[in-house]
Write an enzyme that holds these catalytic residues in place. Structure first.
Site, PDB file in Angstrom:
ATOM      1  CB  ALA A  12       3.336   1.423  -3.325  1.00 20.51           C
ATOM      2  CD  GLU A  43       1.674   6.580   2.343  1.00 18.27           C
ATOM      3  OE1 GLU A  43       1.680   5.885   1.390  1.00 18.27           O
ATOM      4  OE2 GLU A  43       2.018   6.392   3.519  1.00 18.27           O
ATOM      5  N   GLY A  70      -0.180   4.707  -1.077  1.00 22.26           N
ATOM      6  CA  GLY A  70       0.648   5.616  -1.680  1.00 22.26           C
ATOM      7  C   GLY A  70       0.052   6.720  -2.348  1.00 22.26           C
ATOM      8  CD  GLU A  78      -0.882   2.274   3.297  1.00 17.69           C
ATOM      9  OE1 GLU A  78      -2.085   2.320   3.697  1.00 17.69           O
ATOM     10  OE2 GLU A  78      -0.093   2.981   2.564  1.00 17.69           O
TER      11      GLU A  78
HETATM   12  N1  CO8 Z   1      -0.305  -2.044  -7.421  1.00 14.95           N
HETATM   13  C1  CO8 Z   1      -0.147  -2.855  -8.632  1.00 14.95           C
HETATM   14  N2  CO8 Z   1      -1.111  -2.794  -9.337  1.00 14.95           N
HETATM   15  C2  CO8 Z   1      -2.262  -2.208  -9.257  1.00 14.95           C
HETATM   16  C3  CO8 Z   1      -2.492  -1.606  -8.009  1.00 14.95           C
HETATM   17  C4  CO8 Z   1      -1.312  -1.563  -7.036  1.00 14.95           C
HETATM   18  N3  CO8 Z   1      -1.603  -0.560  -5.911  1.00 14.95           N
HETATM   19  N4  CO8 Z   1      -3.931  -1.229  -8.080  1.00 14.95           N
HETATM   20  C5  CO8 Z   1      -4.266  -1.392  -9.166  1.00 14.95           C
HETATM   21  N5  CO8 Z   1      -3.700  -2.484  -9.924  1.00 14.95           N
HETATM   22  C6  CO8 Z   1      -3.761  -2.944 -11.270  1.00 14.95           C
HETATM   23  C7  CO8 Z   1      -4.310  -4.293 -11.256  1.00 14.95           C
HETATM   24  O1  CO8 Z   1      -3.476  -5.490 -10.740  1.00 14.95           O
HETATM   25  C8  CO8 Z   1      -5.031  -4.557 -12.563  1.00 14.95           C
HETATM   26  O2  CO8 Z   1      -3.807  -4.987 -13.252  1.00 14.95           O
HETATM   27  P1  CO8 Z   1      -4.297  -6.241 -14.280  1.00 14.95           P
HETATM   28  O3  CO8 Z   1      -5.506  -5.632 -15.244  1.00 14.95           O
HETATM   29  O4  CO8 Z   1      -3.097  -6.445 -15.076  1.00 14.95           O
HETATM   30  O5  CO8 Z   1      -4.938  -7.366 -13.505  1.00 14.95           O
HETATM   31  C9  CO8 Z   1      -5.362  -3.105 -13.016  1.00 14.95           C
HETATM   32  O6  CO8 Z   1      -4.403  -2.146 -12.211  1.00 14.95           O
HETATM   33  C10 CO8 Z   1      -6.739  -2.553 -12.792  1.00 14.95           C
HETATM   34  O7  CO8 Z   1      -7.151  -2.761 -11.423  1.00 14.95           O
HETATM   35  P2  CO8 Z   1      -8.521  -3.844 -10.943  1.00 14.95           P
HETATM   36  O8  CO8 Z   1      -8.682  -4.677 -12.118  1.00 14.95           O
HETATM   37  O9  CO8 Z   1      -8.298  -4.107  -9.641  1.00 14.95           O
HETATM   38  O10 CO8 Z   1      -9.609  -2.514 -11.219  1.00 14.95           O
HETATM   39  P3  CO8 Z   1     -10.811  -2.343 -10.062  1.00 14.95           P
HETATM   40  O11 CO8 Z   1     -11.646  -1.349 -10.744  1.00 14.95           O
HETATM   41  O12 CO8 Z   1     -11.440  -3.551 -10.407  1.00 14.95           O
HETATM   42  O13 CO8 Z   1     -10.361  -2.071  -8.752  1.00 14.95           O
HETATM   43  C11 CO8 Z   1      -9.079  -0.794  -6.914  1.00 14.95           C
HETATM   44  C12 CO8 Z   1      -9.774  -0.981  -8.281  1.00 14.95           C
HETATM   45  C13 CO8 Z   1     -10.241  -1.066  -5.812  1.00 14.95           C
HETATM   46  C14 CO8 Z   1      -8.292   0.340  -6.881  1.00 14.95           C
HETATM   47  C15 CO8 Z   1      -8.087  -2.359  -7.041  1.00 14.95           C
HETATM   48  O14 CO8 Z   1      -7.177  -1.936  -8.111  1.00 14.95           O
HETATM   49  C16 CO8 Z   1      -7.258  -2.262  -5.552  1.00 14.95           C
HETATM   50  O15 CO8 Z   1      -7.778  -2.571  -4.612  1.00 14.95           O
HETATM   51  N6  CO8 Z   1      -6.076  -1.673  -5.901  1.00 14.95           N
HETATM   52  C17 CO8 Z   1      -4.831  -1.841  -4.763  1.00 14.95           C
HETATM   53  C18 CO8 Z   1      -5.238  -0.752  -3.737  1.00 14.95           C
HETATM   54  C19 CO8 Z   1      -4.203  -0.569  -2.732  1.00 14.95           C
HETATM   55  O16 CO8 Z   1      -4.327  -1.507  -1.888  1.00 14.95           O
HETATM   56  N7  CO8 Z   1      -3.262   0.242  -2.512  1.00 14.95           N
HETATM   57  C20 CO8 Z   1      -2.351   0.539  -1.632  1.00 14.95           C
HETATM   58  C21 CO8 Z   1      -1.295  -0.434  -1.992  1.00 14.95           C
HETATM   59  S1  CO8 Z   1      -0.057  -0.201  -0.552  1.00 14.95           S
HETATM   60  C22 CO8 Z   1       0.823   1.042  -0.525  1.00 14.95           C
HETATM   61  O17 CO8 Z   1       0.554   1.981  -1.417  1.00 14.95           O
HETATM   62  C23 CO8 Z   1       1.915   1.332   0.462  1.00 14.95           C
HETATM   63  C24 CO8 Z   1       2.843   2.577   0.164  1.00 14.95           C
HETATM   64  C25 CO8 Z   1       3.770   2.875   0.920  1.00 14.95           C
HETATM   65  C26 CO8 Z   1       4.797   1.665   0.782  1.00 14.95           C
HETATM   66  C27 CO8 Z   1       6.075   1.644   1.615  1.00 14.95           C
HETATM   67  C28 CO8 Z   1       7.144   0.879   1.359  1.00 14.95           C
HETATM   68  C29 CO8 Z   1       6.711  -0.728   1.726  1.00 14.95           C
END
Ligand code: CO8
Length: 259
Positions: free
Chosen positions: A66, A114, A111, A134
């Protein structure tokens, strides 16, 4: 229709839905979730669609979760609504009367994991990374993760994954039963499409009834079997049951009418 989810139906009836926000690794924003729900609503009623493949745009990510940028303003009430909204869209996928195969072409985190689990089947790139991170963000899985993960991999492994937030590779995901197949990265979409095609070649009503029967598998055995028998009866009332038997006896491919 929004270009956040690309909708493309091939001549063989396979719909490829591509989550199209590659600059954010296909993270599920509010608008993207809306577009996803609309795409699956359209797929349900689209007679040209026999089966669906769901994938992510770009070469790195299926869905990286998400959109984390939308979390900080949430309170108890809006957080619950946020989760319920996502759950509704994911349930729409799980309940689609046509098979949905996830082509997991990279990150499937939070997400994203999921979402893959809401699909009926999962084909993963050897580079795919799964996880429910999460707890490391101060939240819990909210799009069905605490419910679908134990159903797929068992409570013990699911507990480990949701409590540690560990990321796992495609091989471990295959070992624990989270994915059905692991393939070379560049072949992910083709392999998922092949799986969808093999389902699209079966009797369409039987596929729909089987998907419905499988949804009863988390109920007590007797209840599930009662539902199965009723659905079996419905299959027996179709023209296709006769076509299936006749084609077998005549040693030819069945020509399904879908009735
Ligand atoms: N949300 C928003 N932006 C994201 C997300 C995300 N989940 N993942 C990546 N991005 C964005 C980054 O911010 C970045 O944007 P920008 O270039 O503008 O800075 C761009 O995508 C590229 O990402 P990275 O530079 O971080 O790329 P890397 O190759 O270095 O890393 C990763 C890749 C490891 C996937 C890293 O991006 C990361 O850790 N992302 C987050 C992963 C995460 O924690 N996902 C779980 C989120 S929580 C969730 O999904 C809960 C769902 C249920 C919600 C229920 C209601 C509350």
């Amino acid at each position: 229709m929004s270009d956040l989810v690309l909708y493309s139906v091939a001549d063989d009836g396979i719909l490829t839905l591509t989550i199209n926000r590659p600059d954010k690794l296909n993270a599920l924003s509010h608008d993207l979730l809306t577009a996803l729900g609309e795409a699956f609503e359209r797929a349900k009623d689209d007679e040209a669609v026999k089966a669906v493949v769901l994938t992510g745009a770009g070469t790195k990510s299926f869905v990286a979760g998400a959109d984390i940028g939308q979390f900080s303003d949430l309170d108890a009430e809006s957080g619950q609504h946020f989760a319920e909204r996502g759950q509704r869209v994911f349930d729409q996928i799980a309940q689609l009367p046509k098979a949905v195969v996830a082509a997991v072409n990279g990150y499937a985190l939070g997400g994203g994991c999921e979402l893959a689990m809401a699909c009926h089947l999962r084909v993963a790139s050897e580079k795919a990374i799964f996880g429910q991170p999460e707890v490391g963000l101060g939240i819990i899985p909210g799009y069905g993760g605490t419910q679908r993960l134990p159903r797929l991999v068992g409570l013990g492994v699911a507990t480990e994954l949701v409590l540690t937030g560990a990321r796992i590779g495609a091989d471990r995901a295959y070992q624990i039963g989270l994915v059905n197949q692991v393939v070379p990265h560049d072949e992910t979409l083709a392999a998922a499409t092949k799986m969808a095609q093999s389902i699209a070649a079966q009797a369409p009503v039987a596929v729909r009834l089987t998907l419905e029967a499988l949804r009863h598998s988390d109920r007590p055995l007797a209840d599930g079997q009662e539902a199965e028998a009723k659905l079996f009866g419905q299959a027996c009332a179709t023209d296709d049951v006769r076509e299936g038997a006749t084609a077998f006896l005549e040693k030819r491919r069945p020509a399904w009418s879908g009735r």
